[in-house]
Design an enzyme around this catalytic site. Structure first.
Site, PDB file in Angstrom:
ATOM      1  N   HIS A   1      10.456  11.233 -10.559  1.00 24.83           N
ATOM      2  CA  HIS A   1      10.058  10.009  -9.855  1.00 24.83           C
ATOM      3  C   HIS A   1       9.281   9.100 -10.800  1.00 24.83           C
ATOM      4  O   HIS A   1       8.854   9.516 -11.872  1.00 24.83           O
ATOM      5  CB  HIS A   1       9.190  10.340  -8.636  1.00 24.83           C
ATOM      6  CG  HIS A   1       9.983  10.809  -7.458  1.00 24.83           C
ATOM      7  ND1 HIS A   1      10.361  12.122  -7.291  1.00 24.83           N
ATOM      8  CD2 HIS A   1      10.482  10.132  -6.389  1.00 24.83           C
ATOM      9  CE1 HIS A   1      11.058  12.238  -6.170  1.00 24.83           C
ATOM     10  NE2 HIS A   1      11.159  11.044  -5.608  1.00 24.83           N
TER      11      HIS A   1
ATOM     12  N   LYS B   1       3.973   7.441  -8.373  1.00 26.56           N
ATOM     13  CA  LYS B   1       4.032   8.352  -7.222  1.00 26.56           C
ATOM     14  C   LYS B   1       2.780   9.229  -7.194  1.00 26.56           C
ATOM     15  O   LYS B   1       2.415   9.856  -8.179  1.00 26.56           O
ATOM     16  CB  LYS B   1       5.308   9.206  -7.291  1.00 26.56           C
ATOM     17  CG  LYS B   1       5.457  10.086  -6.062  1.00 26.56           C
ATOM     18  CD  LYS B   1       6.861  10.614  -5.915  1.00 26.56           C
ATOM     19  CE  LYS B   1       6.975  11.542  -4.724  1.00 26.56           C
ATOM     20  NZ  LYS B   1       6.609  10.932  -3.448  1.00 26.56           N
TER      21      LYS B   1
HETATM   22  N1  LIG Z   1      10.313   9.267   3.317  1.00 27.66           N
HETATM   23  C1  LIG Z   1      10.934   8.474   2.439  1.00 27.66           C
HETATM   24  O1  LIG Z   1      12.168   8.278   2.491  1.00 27.66           O
HETATM   25  C2  LIG Z   1      10.113   7.793   1.369  1.00 27.66           C
HETATM   26  C3  LIG Z   1      10.706   6.948   0.420  1.00 27.66           C
HETATM   27  C4  LIG Z   1       9.881   6.289  -0.491  1.00 27.66           C
HETATM   28  C5  LIG Z   1       8.508   6.487  -0.453  1.00 27.66           C
HETATM   29  N2  LIG Z   1       7.972   7.339   0.460  1.00 27.66           N
HETATM   30  C6  LIG Z   1       6.513   7.523   0.606  1.00 27.66           C
HETATM   31  O2  LIG Z   1       6.018   6.414   1.337  1.00 27.66           O
HETATM   32  C7  LIG Z   1       4.679   6.128   0.951  1.00 27.66           C
HETATM   33  C8  LIG Z   1       4.589   4.664   0.503  1.00 27.66           C
HETATM   34  O3  LIG Z   1       5.444   4.438  -0.603  1.00 27.66           O
HETATM   35  P1  LIG Z   1       5.486   3.005  -1.336  1.00 27.66           P
HETATM   36  O4  LIG Z   1       6.422   3.205  -2.477  1.00 27.66           O
HETATM   37  O5  LIG Z   1       5.729   1.902  -0.377  1.00 27.66           O
HETATM   38  O6  LIG Z   1       3.966   2.925  -1.885  1.00 27.66           O
HETATM   39  P2  LIG Z   1       3.129   1.615  -2.238  1.00 27.66           P
HETATM   40  O7  LIG Z   1       1.925   2.115  -2.964  1.00 27.66           O
HETATM   41  O8  LIG Z   1       3.996   0.581  -2.877  1.00 27.66           O
HETATM   42  O9  LIG Z   1       2.691   1.034  -0.806  1.00 27.66           O
HETATM   43  C9  LIG Z   1       1.736   1.624   0.020  1.00 27.66           C
HETATM   44  C10 LIG Z   1       1.001   0.476   0.724  1.00 27.66           C
HETATM   45  O10 LIG Z   1       0.149   1.018   1.729  1.00 27.66           O
HETATM   46  C11 LIG Z   1      -1.036   0.238   1.745  1.00 27.66           C
HETATM   47  N3  LIG Z   1      -2.107   0.986   2.407  1.00 27.66           N
HETATM   48  C12 LIG Z   1      -2.989   1.849   1.882  1.00 27.66           C
HETATM   49  N4  LIG Z   1      -3.799   2.346   2.838  1.00 27.66           N
HETATM   50  C13 LIG Z   1      -3.400   1.778   3.996  1.00 27.66           C
HETATM   51  C14 LIG Z   1      -3.799   1.928   5.347  1.00 27.66           C
HETATM   52  N5  LIG Z   1      -4.805   2.739   5.703  1.00 27.66           N
HETATM   53  N6  LIG Z   1      -3.142   1.225   6.304  1.00 27.66           N
HETATM   54  C15 LIG Z   1      -2.122   0.407   5.970  1.00 27.66           C
HETATM   55  N7  LIG Z   1      -1.684   0.233   4.699  1.00 27.66           N
HETATM   56  C16 LIG Z   1      -2.318   0.922   3.739  1.00 27.66           C
HETATM   57  C17 LIG Z   1      -1.310  -0.069   0.267  1.00 27.66           C
HETATM   58  O11 LIG Z   1      -2.164  -1.198   0.127  1.00 27.66           O
HETATM   59  C18 LIG Z   1       0.108  -0.335  -0.237  1.00 27.66           C
HETATM   60  O12 LIG Z   1       0.453  -1.707  -0.148  1.00 27.66           O
HETATM   61  C19 LIG Z   1       4.340   7.166  -0.148  1.00 27.66           C
HETATM   62  O13 LIG Z   1       3.707   8.273   0.472  1.00 27.66           O
HETATM   63  C20 LIG Z   1       5.711   7.584  -0.667  1.00 27.66           C
HETATM   64  O14 LIG Z   1       5.710   8.894  -1.211  1.00 27.66           O
HETATM   65  C21 LIG Z   1       8.749   7.985   1.364  1.00 27.66           C
END
Ligand SMILES: NC(=O)c1ccc[n+]([C@@H]2O[C@H](COP(=O)([O-])OP(=O)(O)OC[C@H]3O[C@@H](n4cnc5c(N)ncnc54)[C@H](O)[C@@H]3O)[C@@H](O)[C@H]2O)c1
Length: 238
Positions: free
Chosen positions: A135, A139
């Site tokens: 990844h 991450k």
């Molecule tokens: N299940 C899936 O298919 C899948 C796919 C991609 C990513 N993910 C997971 O999803 C999550 C997010 O990934 P991403 O790539 O968008 O990350 P990212 O860091 O780009 O975005 C996360 C966002 O959440 C915000 N945030 C932090 N605390 C918060 C809160 N308490 N309330 C609301 N917003 C808050 C941050 O400011 C940020 O903008 C990670 O845990 C990642 O591992 C899952």
């Protein structure tokens, strides 16, 4: 459908684009800079909430949605030790919950292939199995939630493995998951069975985040007016 997006980072933005294309409206968007807008009154305007934040914030957000009887689709990884509590809360509140380590259609098909391959390999003790995931460097959790799902599927089927470990291990009962962090990889997972005679390897490579985002919106559409816990297997009818 009215949706709430909790987390407006890479995934939240990608989900917003797909949701708009499919005719849905984001009636609430919450990110780190407007957390005070996450109120019971605001969340109840949504038919479904979609939560993609971080391993540390997901539990509180999911709990908040369920306590307010708003169904929630959660993609945040790294918090699954609390999943059973949230499944129970969904039932108690007569609300819907979908949590998936990976929302992409391709990965969920890959999961089914992984299970079948592990079944076939259960009687083939000459093969050693290892998992690897690659990844992007931003991450936060390792191994990936998807790799943990793949490992648990293998452990379920393969009698000779007892537990997964996030390192190379020479213990026969350990299932090794190797995690590599390289930019700009959106996510690649390998399951490899090796013997002295040959190797069999299955690989899933995500080219971008669109697959995860589409899957999350499909899950939200599925969840509207449903009660209880579901996975992508049900959403995709696999
Ligand atoms: N299940 C899936 O298919 C899948 C796919 C991609 C990513 N993910 C997971 O999803 C999550 C997010 O990934 P991403 O790539 O968008 O990350 P990212 O860091 O780009 O975005 C996360 C966002 O959440 C915000 N945030 C932090 N605390 C918060 C809160 N308490 N309330 C609301 N917003 C808050 C941050 O400011 C940020 O903008 C990670 O845990 C990642 O591992 C899952």
């Amino acid at each position: 459908m009215n949706i709430a997006l909790i987390g407006y980072g890479k995934m939240g933005k990608a989900i917003h684009e797909i949701a708009k294309e499919r005719g849905h409206e984001a009636v609430l968007i919450i990110d780190a800079d407007n957390l005070s807008d996450l109120t019971p009154e605001n969340i109840r305007k949504a038919d479904v909430a979609i939560e993609f934040t971080s391993p540390h914030t997901a539990y509180n957000n999911v709990k908040f949605c369920l306590e307010n009887k708003v169904p929630v689709v959660c993609g945040s990884t790294g918090w699954l030790d609390k999943l059973d509590e949230m499944k129970a809360l969904a039932t108690e509140k007569q609300t819907g919950l979908i949590v998936a380590s990976n929302f992409s259609v391709g990965v969920n098909i890959f999961f089914e292939v992984n299970k079948r391959l592990a079944q076939l390999m259960n009687g083939q003790s000459n093969y050693e199995v290892t998992l690897k995931e690659i990844h992007h460097t931003a991450k936060k959790d390792a191994p990936s939630g998807t790799a943990i799902s793949l490992a648990e599927q293998v452990l379920e089927e393969l009698g000779r493995k007892d537990k997964w470990v996030n390192e190379e291990s020479a213990q026969p009962g350990d299932l090794s998951i190797i995690s590599e962090r390289i930019d700009p990889a959106p996510g690649t997972h390998f399951v490899k069975y090796s013997s002295a005679i040959d190797d069999i390897e299955i690989i899933h490579t995500a080219h971008n985040r669109t697959g995860f985002a589409l899957g999350a919106v499909l899950a939200a559409e599925f969840l509207k007016n449903k009660v209880g816990f579901f996975g992508m297997k049900e959403v995709l009818n696999l």
